[in-house]
Design an enzyme around this catalytic site. Sequence first.
Site, PDB file in Angstrom:
ATOM      1  N   HIS A  58       0.842  -1.206   0.000  1.00  0.00           N
ATOM      2  CA  HIS A  58       0.000   0.000   0.000  1.00  0.00           C
ATOM      3  C   HIS A  58       0.870   1.246   0.000  1.00  0.00           C
ATOM      4  O   HIS A  58       1.631   1.485   0.927  1.00  0.00           O
ATOM      5  CB  HIS A  58      -0.921   0.014   1.220  1.00  0.00           C
ATOM      6  N   HIS A  60       0.863   5.592  -1.262  1.00  0.00           N
ATOM      7  CA  HIS A  60       0.482   6.813  -1.981  1.00  0.00           C
ATOM      8  C   HIS A  60       1.792   7.583  -2.088  1.00  0.00           C
ATOM      9  O   HIS A  60       2.205   8.244  -1.108  1.00  0.00           O
ATOM     10  CB  HIS A  60      -0.541   7.633  -1.208  1.00  0.00           C
ATOM     11  N   ARG A  82      -4.815  15.338   6.762  1.00  0.00           N
ATOM     12  CA  ARG A  82      -5.445  15.191   5.459  1.00  0.00           C
ATOM     13  C   ARG A  82      -5.476  16.543   4.712  1.00  0.00           C
ATOM     14  O   ARG A  82      -5.354  16.576   3.495  1.00  0.00           O
ATOM     15  CB  ARG A  82      -6.867  14.665   5.691  1.00  0.00           C
ATOM     16  N   TYR A 121      -5.140   7.903  -6.905  1.00  0.00           N
ATOM     17  CA  TYR A 121      -6.419   8.571  -7.172  1.00  0.00           C
ATOM     18  C   TYR A 121      -6.272   9.982  -7.729  1.00  0.00           C
ATOM     19  O   TYR A 121      -7.264  10.617  -8.057  1.00  0.00           O
ATOM     20  CB  TYR A 121      -7.317   8.574  -5.913  1.00  0.00           C
ATOM     21  N   HIS A 209     -11.683   3.816  -3.431  1.00  0.00           N
ATOM     22  CA  HIS A 209     -11.028   4.571  -2.357  1.00  0.00           C
ATOM     23  C   HIS A 209     -11.494   4.100  -0.988  1.00  0.00           C
ATOM     24  O   HIS A 209     -10.698   3.805  -0.100  1.00  0.00           O
ATOM     25  CB  HIS A 209     -11.239   6.084  -2.504  1.00  0.00           C
ATOM     26  N   ARG A 212     -16.836   5.358   1.819  1.00  0.00           N
ATOM     27  CA  ARG A 212     -17.225   6.780   1.900  1.00  0.00           C
ATOM     28  C   ARG A 212     -17.253   7.407   0.512  1.00  0.00           C
ATOM     29  O   ARG A 212     -18.067   8.268   0.216  1.00  0.00           O
ATOM     30  CB  ARG A 212     -16.214   7.576   2.735  1.00  0.00           C
ATOM     31  N   HIS A 235      -9.612   0.980   1.034  1.00  0.00           N
ATOM     32  CA  HIS A 235      -9.437   1.382   2.441  1.00  0.00           C
ATOM     33  C   HIS A 235     -10.694   0.974   3.202  1.00  0.00           C
ATOM     34  O   HIS A 235     -11.805   1.327   2.786  1.00  0.00           O
ATOM     35  CB  HIS A 235      -9.335   2.910   2.555  1.00  0.00           C
ATOM     36  N   GLU A 238     -10.649   2.574   8.612  1.00  0.00           N
ATOM     37  CA  GLU A 238      -9.402   3.134   9.158  1.00  0.00           C
ATOM     38  C   GLU A 238      -9.700   3.983  10.397  1.00  0.00           C
ATOM     39  O   GLU A 238      -8.923   4.015  11.336  1.00  0.00           O
ATOM     40  CB  GLU A 238      -8.691   3.990   8.100  1.00  0.00           C
ATOM     41  N   HIS A 272      -5.883  -1.331   5.997  1.00  0.00           N
ATOM     42  CA  HIS A 272      -6.036  -0.894   7.395  1.00  0.00           C
ATOM     43  C   HIS A 272      -6.903  -1.878   8.194  1.00  0.00           C
ATOM     44  O   HIS A 272      -6.404  -2.575   9.041  1.00  0.00           O
ATOM     45  CB  HIS A 272      -6.592   0.537   7.532  1.00  0.00           C
ATOM     46  N   ASP A 323       2.155   2.929   3.030  1.00  0.00           N
ATOM     47  CA  ASP A 323       1.059   3.892   2.923  1.00  0.00           C
ATOM     48  C   ASP A 323       1.520   5.331   2.741  1.00  0.00           C
ATOM     49  O   ASP A 323       1.869   5.751   1.657  1.00  0.00           O
ATOM     50  CB  ASP A 323       0.152   3.728   4.162  1.00  0.00           C
TER      51      ASP A 323
END
Length: 452
Positions: A58, A60, A82, A121, A209, A212, A235, A238, A272, A323
């Site tokens: 995993h 990003h 975030r 993404y 993703h 959500r 995900h 998490e 996660h 991650d």
Amino acid sequence: MRTGVWCERALRNGQVETGVRLSVDSAGIVAAVETGTQPRPGDLVLDGVVVPAASNAHSHAFHRVLRGRTHTGGADSFWSWRQGMYQAAAALTPELYEELATAVYAEMVTAGYTSVAEFHYVHHRPDGSPYPGHAMELALGRAAQAAGIRLTLLDTCYLAGGFNEPLADGQLRFSDGSAGAWLDRLKDLRHSFEAEFDPAYVSVGAALHSVRAVPEDALQAIAAGLDPDLPLHIHVSEQPAENRDCLAATGLTPVQLLHRHGLLGPRLAAVHATHLTPEDIQLLGDAGATVVMCPSTEADLADGIGPAAALADAGARIALGSDQHAIIDPWLEMRALEHGERLASGTRGRFAPADLHRAVSDAGAAAQGRRAPGFAPGTSCDLMSVDPASTRTAGSDPAQLALAATAQDVTAVVVGGTLAAERGRHLRLGDPGTLLASAAAKLDAAVREGQP
Ligand code: ZN
């Protein structure tokens, strides 16, 4: 052409063997194994203790720029982190991302990773319009090629800002607008990658993703329309807020929601899986799904400690990912997996060292639909060698290095039978620190330019 790789000592299935010689075919796959041998002329000789290379399940890549920058004090939270991540995402262009990802993947290779599942993404322009010719994805493919890491680009479906919430402005570039448009782009992307890259090194997978970001009608369309052979990552649970919102909107936990739509199965990797109910654990186990734990990230973001041993006992496969790259070190991820279990349970020895090695290598490769790295015939000749007499490792039982070594102790990394990195230096690209500093400075300048 066949080549030979000779390992002074090899850690195979928890046992240390000496004088292990691998014959490697022209595709970089182990063809034959001998033990108790001497190296032959022309062999690549690996000193120290050699183990299968790590598979990063995993990533990003661009989150790497946030390392050491999000720890200001009392106001820190997952959600403030975030915000910083969204600023970096907004500034990315294909050129900047290619340079940054090349540096991040070079760091991974020097640390002992030879494959990475890139959960991607940021595939559209900031205003949500598409790039022509998959520019962002090809940039990541070229970055992996330059760094010599195997890449599974998990192109990610991201359609909503939350349950019954539209996308925020900063999220527009993550979206295709509909599940159908994402499926179409994904299909076309696979053709582009097949034309451009060797699939043994660079290929495409799929990701959602989160529940959500992918509404229920889209989950249904994807379950029906996605090629069943593609790896699928998502995900899951998490943060407790995701579970609360999912229960409120659907009456189900995220895992139950995926089960309702037939999305649980051996090709699924749940990333996660920190906050699960006993039923969630059983569902993931019964499905034979992979659960990708990201212990360094889960600690950094105060996510919590996921029920890794309970998931493994229930039948799930445990893999490991770095991650957001607060740490890029497969040895520390292995240790953090076991340490999390010990801290949460008050019991030692939850995962044996051999289990930790399987999680960081075989399981991560399987979650990418890739051949396992290792020493057995048919595995990829992807290996790393560790110094068993460093300041950190001296005196350790080589079979227990997972609890002692760090990426600092990795002396050689081999991808497909060829040496790629030695003692922290990437053979083709040099010092990853220099590359990272340059790429991060350029992205910082772009973030400053983009701010009002
Ligand atoms: Zn992630």
